[in-house]
Write a protein that holds these residues in place. Structure first.
Motif, PDB file in Angstrom:
ATOM      1  N   SER A 210      43.521 -30.595  -2.619  1.00  0.00           N
ATOM      2  CA  SER A 210      43.448 -29.231  -2.986  1.00  0.00           C
ATOM      3  C   SER A 210      42.892 -28.220  -1.951  1.00  0.00           C
ATOM      4  O   SER A 210      43.160 -26.923  -2.130  1.00  0.00           O
ATOM      5  CB  SER A 210      42.622 -29.398  -4.388  1.00  0.00           C
ATOM      6  OG  SER A 210      42.942 -30.150  -5.352  1.00  0.00           O
ATOM      7  N   SER A 211      42.233 -28.563  -0.988  1.00  0.00           N
ATOM      8  CA  SER A 211      41.709 -27.752  -0.251  1.00  0.00           C
ATOM      9  C   SER A 211      42.507 -27.031   0.603  1.00  0.00           C
ATOM     10  O   SER A 211      42.403 -25.792   1.302  1.00  0.00           O
ATOM     11  CB  SER A 211      40.877 -28.524   0.818  1.00  0.00           C
ATOM     12  OG  SER A 211      41.454 -29.397   1.634  1.00  0.00           O
ATOM     13  N   ARG A 212      43.772 -27.593   0.834  1.00  0.00           N
ATOM     14  CA  ARG A 212      44.847 -26.857   1.566  1.00  0.00           C
ATOM     15  C   ARG A 212      44.568 -26.480   3.073  1.00  0.00           C
ATOM     16  O   ARG A 212      45.108 -25.319   3.300  1.00  0.00           O
ATOM     17  CB  ARG A 212      45.381 -25.701   0.898  1.00  0.00           C
ATOM     18  CG  ARG A 212      45.565 -25.918  -0.648  1.00  0.00           C
ATOM     19  CD  ARG A 212      46.912 -26.771  -0.903  1.00  0.00           C
ATOM     20  NE  ARG A 212      48.101 -25.985  -1.000  1.00  0.00           N
ATOM     21  CZ  ARG A 212      49.318 -26.479  -1.174  1.00  0.00           C
ATOM     22  NH1 ARG A 212      49.638 -27.867  -1.585  1.00  0.00           N
ATOM     23  NH2 ARG A 212      50.323 -25.687  -1.433  1.00  0.00           N
ATOM     24  N   ASP A 213      43.819 -27.108   3.652  1.00  0.00           N
ATOM     25  CA  ASP A 213      43.623 -26.736   5.189  1.00  0.00           C
ATOM     26  C   ASP A 213      43.640 -27.863   6.046  1.00  0.00           C
ATOM     27  O   ASP A 213      44.189 -29.101   5.422  1.00  0.00           O
ATOM     28  CB  ASP A 213      42.193 -26.101   5.234  1.00  0.00           C
ATOM     29  CG  ASP A 213      40.946 -27.166   4.566  1.00  0.00           C
ATOM     30  OD1 ASP A 213      41.227 -28.350   4.364  1.00  0.00           O
ATOM     31  OD2 ASP A 213      39.883 -26.391   4.278  1.00  0.00           O
ATOM     32  N   GLN A 214      42.987 -27.962   7.030  1.00  0.00           N
ATOM     33  CA  GLN A 214      43.275 -28.887   8.019  1.00  0.00           C
ATOM     34  C   GLN A 214      42.484 -30.242   7.559  1.00  0.00           C
ATOM     35  O   GLN A 214      43.117 -31.127   8.005  1.00  0.00           O
ATOM     36  CB  GLN A 214      42.395 -28.529   9.526  1.00  0.00           C
ATOM     37  CG  GLN A 214      42.151 -29.837  10.708  1.00  0.00           C
ATOM     38  CD  GLN A 214      43.319 -30.253  11.118  1.00  0.00           C
ATOM     39  OE1 GLN A 214      44.085 -29.333  11.678  1.00  0.00           O
ATOM     40  NE2 GLN A 214      43.482 -31.379  11.209  1.00  0.00           N
ATOM     41  N   SER A 215      41.565 -30.112   6.798  1.00  0.00           N
ATOM     42  CA  SER A 215      40.948 -31.207   6.197  1.00  0.00           C
ATOM     43  C   SER A 215      41.730 -32.203   5.344  1.00  0.00           C
ATOM     44  O   SER A 215      41.609 -33.318   5.205  1.00  0.00           O
ATOM     45  CB  SER A 215      39.502 -30.987   5.190  1.00  0.00           C
ATOM     46  OG  SER A 215      40.018 -30.266   4.151  1.00  0.00           O
ATOM     47  N   VAL A 216      42.724 -31.381   4.644  1.00  0.00           N
ATOM     48  CA  VAL A 216      43.749 -32.241   3.947  1.00  0.00           C
ATOM     49  C   VAL A 216      44.459 -33.295   5.053  1.00  0.00           C
ATOM     50  O   VAL A 216      44.612 -34.555   4.723  1.00  0.00           O
ATOM     51  CB  VAL A 216      45.006 -31.358   3.560  1.00  0.00           C
ATOM     52  CG1 VAL A 216      46.176 -32.152   3.054  1.00  0.00           C
ATOM     53  CG2 VAL A 216      44.425 -30.578   2.268  1.00  0.00           C
ATOM     54  N   PHE A 217      44.866 -32.892   6.084  1.00  0.00           N
ATOM     55  CA  PHE A 217      45.506 -33.980   7.189  1.00  0.00           C
ATOM     56  C   PHE A 217      44.639 -35.056   7.463  1.00  0.00           C
ATOM     57  O   PHE A 217      45.077 -36.255   7.747  1.00  0.00           O
ATOM     58  CB  PHE A 217      46.292 -32.970   8.119  1.00  0.00           C
ATOM     59  CG  PHE A 217      47.249 -32.137   7.617  1.00  0.00           C
ATOM     60  CD1 PHE A 217      48.427 -32.577   7.089  1.00  0.00           C
ATOM     61  CD2 PHE A 217      47.083 -30.758   7.888  1.00  0.00           C
ATOM     62  CE1 PHE A 217      49.370 -31.515   6.523  1.00  0.00           C
ATOM     63  CE2 PHE A 217      48.116 -29.880   7.337  1.00  0.00           C
ATOM     64  CZ  PHE A 217      48.945 -30.223   6.698  1.00  0.00           C
ATOM     65  N   ASP A 218      43.336 -34.465   7.779  1.00  0.00           N
ATOM     66  CA  ASP A 218      42.463 -35.627   8.126  1.00  0.00           C
ATOM     67  C   ASP A 218      42.316 -36.633   7.159  1.00  0.00           C
ATOM     68  O   ASP A 218      42.237 -37.693   7.505  1.00  0.00           O
ATOM     69  CB  ASP A 218      41.115 -34.846   8.290  1.00  0.00           C
ATOM     70  CG  ASP A 218      40.785 -33.835   9.509  1.00  0.00           C
ATOM     71  OD1 ASP A 218      41.797 -33.930  10.642  1.00  0.00           O
ATOM     72  OD2 ASP A 218      40.387 -33.010   9.743  1.00  0.00           O
ATOM     73  N   LYS A 219      42.081 -36.279   5.741  1.00  0.00           N
ATOM     74  CA  LYS A 219      41.911 -37.162   4.696  1.00  0.00           C
ATOM     75  C   LYS A 219      43.249 -38.173   4.732  1.00  0.00           C
ATOM     76  O   LYS A 219      43.174 -39.378   4.388  1.00  0.00           O
ATOM     77  CB  LYS A 219      41.951 -36.373   3.357  1.00  0.00           C
ATOM     78  CG  LYS A 219      40.543 -35.725   3.328  1.00  0.00           C
ATOM     79  CD  LYS A 219      40.148 -35.429   1.896  1.00  0.00           C
ATOM     80  CE  LYS A 219      40.744 -34.089   1.497  1.00  0.00           C
ATOM     81  NZ  LYS A 219      40.411 -33.538   0.249  1.00  0.00           N
ATOM     82  N   VAL A 220      44.631 -37.395   4.595  1.00  0.00           N
ATOM     83  CA  VAL A 220      45.627 -38.311   4.741  1.00  0.00           C
ATOM     84  C   VAL A 220      45.549 -39.459   5.889  1.00  0.00           C
ATOM     85  O   VAL A 220      46.007 -40.545   5.794  1.00  0.00           O
ATOM     86  CB  VAL A 220      47.036 -37.530   4.758  1.00  0.00           C
ATOM     87  CG1 VAL A 220      48.173 -38.053   4.872  1.00  0.00           C
ATOM     88  CG2 VAL A 220      47.161 -36.636   3.622  1.00  0.00           C
ATOM     89  N   CYS A 221      45.299 -38.819   7.137  1.00  0.00           N
ATOM     90  CA  CYS A 221      45.312 -39.738   8.274  1.00  0.00           C
ATOM     91  C   CYS A 221      44.193 -41.035   8.005  1.00  0.00           C
ATOM     92  O   CYS A 221      44.513 -42.004   8.305  1.00  0.00           O
ATOM     93  CB  CYS A 221      45.133 -39.122   9.695  1.00  0.00           C
ATOM     94  SG  CYS A 221      46.309 -38.025  10.132  1.00  0.00           S
ATOM     95  N   SER A 222      43.174 -40.633   7.333  1.00  0.00           N
ATOM     96  CA  SER A 222      42.074 -41.519   7.070  1.00  0.00           C
ATOM     97  C   SER A 222      42.837 -42.349   6.213  1.00  0.00           C
ATOM     98  O   SER A 222      42.313 -43.753   6.413  1.00  0.00           O
ATOM     99  CB  SER A 222      40.809 -40.760   6.900  1.00  0.00           C
ATOM    100  OG  SER A 222      39.861 -41.941   6.462  1.00  0.00           O
ATOM    101  N   ALA A 223      43.091 -42.173   5.051  1.00  0.00           N
ATOM    102  CA  ALA A 223      43.815 -42.999   4.056  1.00  0.00           C
ATOM    103  C   ALA A 223      44.633 -43.862   4.474  1.00  0.00           C
ATOM    104  O   ALA A 223      44.923 -45.062   4.120  1.00  0.00           O
ATOM    105  CB  ALA A 223      44.493 -42.088   3.004  1.00  0.00           C
ATOM    106  N   ILE A 224      45.784 -43.613   5.570  1.00  0.00           N
ATOM    107  CA  ILE A 224      46.563 -44.442   5.995  1.00  0.00           C
ATOM    108  C   ILE A 224      46.474 -45.167   7.425  1.00  0.00           C
ATOM    109  O   ILE A 224      47.217 -45.947   8.005  1.00  0.00           O
ATOM    110  CB  ILE A 224      47.867 -43.707   6.026  1.00  0.00           C
ATOM    111  CG1 ILE A 224      47.956 -42.559   7.236  1.00  0.00           C
ATOM    112  CG2 ILE A 224      48.416 -43.081   4.731  1.00  0.00           C
ATOM    113  CD1 ILE A 224      49.648 -42.042   7.168  1.00  0.00           C
ATOM    114  N   GLY A 225      45.038 -44.814   7.810  1.00  0.00           N
ATOM    115  CA  GLY A 225      44.642 -45.289   9.144  1.00  0.00           C
ATOM    116  C   GLY A 225      45.503 -44.867  10.404  1.00  0.00           C
ATOM    117  O   GLY A 225      45.647 -45.693  11.362  1.00  0.00           O
TER     118      GLY A 225
END
Length: 262
Positions: A210-225
């Motif tokens: 929902s944040s629609r910013d750089q943190s989105v991709f950080d969370k995705v990367c963290s989730a998939i390692g």
């Protein structure tokens, strides 16, 4: 031959990103492809090939699935969606035989479709992107505005004309275009039917974007390692999707120009 390809891809990663239209699954796939070294397959790619008979036939059937069944949270006849999903699985398996990490962006609404994919791509993982409703609706408006601008039109032009649903004009059904009318239309026609992951489904992850910013991709990367330390260029990322729409618009114009005039 297909079985041999599947054997080759079993040791490589295959990630399928699913979400409502406009949430950011394709952009996330582009991010992983541009910044993290993944091979990105846009699951809608063959839907943008009306000039190729096999793709058009499979895409037309898939559109029927969404319009008549999945958007209504109903089971769809397999003969309508199997052809397109078989093409996509075949393309993905071939890519995974060559690339160690493959990401596919595609709206996969139903459990039976996910299981169909699992049978053909044994190493597949699913990532579902969730998002605040108003953020999704605003994203859908922005996306439609960008696409309509390619032909010199506006979101309101789309609203006032025939929709993708046979016999339905949104202006006639909801009145003059405004945000609340568009939001209600999205709820009635598009933002329904997505079956959540069940507890017994393997290799499934959900990330809120929902944040629609750089943190989105950080969370995705963290989730998939996955790790990415490259500075993000959002304009460059948006241009990738813009190029897809421009190519589709060009194909449609060429097809229209090739039709005999009355």
């Amino acid at each position: 031959e297909y079985g041999k390809i599947c054997e080759k891809q079993m040791d490589n990663r295959v990630l399928i990103i699913t979400a409502w239209s406009g949430v950011g699954k394709t952009t996330t796939g582009d991010y992983l492809g541009s910044y993290c070294g993944w091979h990105h397959i846009d699951g809608d790619d063959d839907m943008r090939k009306p000039h190729i008979s096999e793709c058009k036939q499979a895409a037309d059937k898939l559109v029927q699935c969404f319009q008549k069944y999945w958007f209504q949270d109903k089971f769809a006849p397999p003969e309508l969606w199997h052809p397109y999903l078989e093409m996509l699985c075949d393309k993905t398996a071939r890519a995974a035989a060559v690339h160690p990490e493959v990401v596919v962006s595609m709206s996969v609404y139903r459990r039976e479709v996910r299981d169909f994919i699992r049978e053909r791509l044994p190493s597949v993982q699913f990532l579902m992107l969730e998002c605040d409703l108003d953020v999704v609706v605003r994203g859908a408006i922005d996306r439609l505005a960008t696409y309509m601008a390619l032909s010199g039109q506006t979101v309101e032009d789309s609203w006032n004309g025939p929709s993708m649903f046979e016999g339905v004009c949104f202006r006639e059904r909801y009145g003059e275009y405004n945000y609340e009318s568009f939001k209600q239309m999205q709820l009635d026609y598009f933002l329904k039917g997505m079956e959540p992951f069940n507890p017994d489904e393997p290799n499934c992850t959900v990330v809120d974007v929902s944040s629609r910013d750089q943190s989105v991709f950080d969370k995705v990367c963290s989730a998939i390692g996955v790790r990415s330390s490259v500075e993000l260029d959002m304009v460059k990322l948006a241009e990738i999707q813009g190029q897809r729409w421009a190519e589709l618009n060009q194909i449609k114009e060429q097809l229209a120009a090739s039709q005999p005039r009355e």
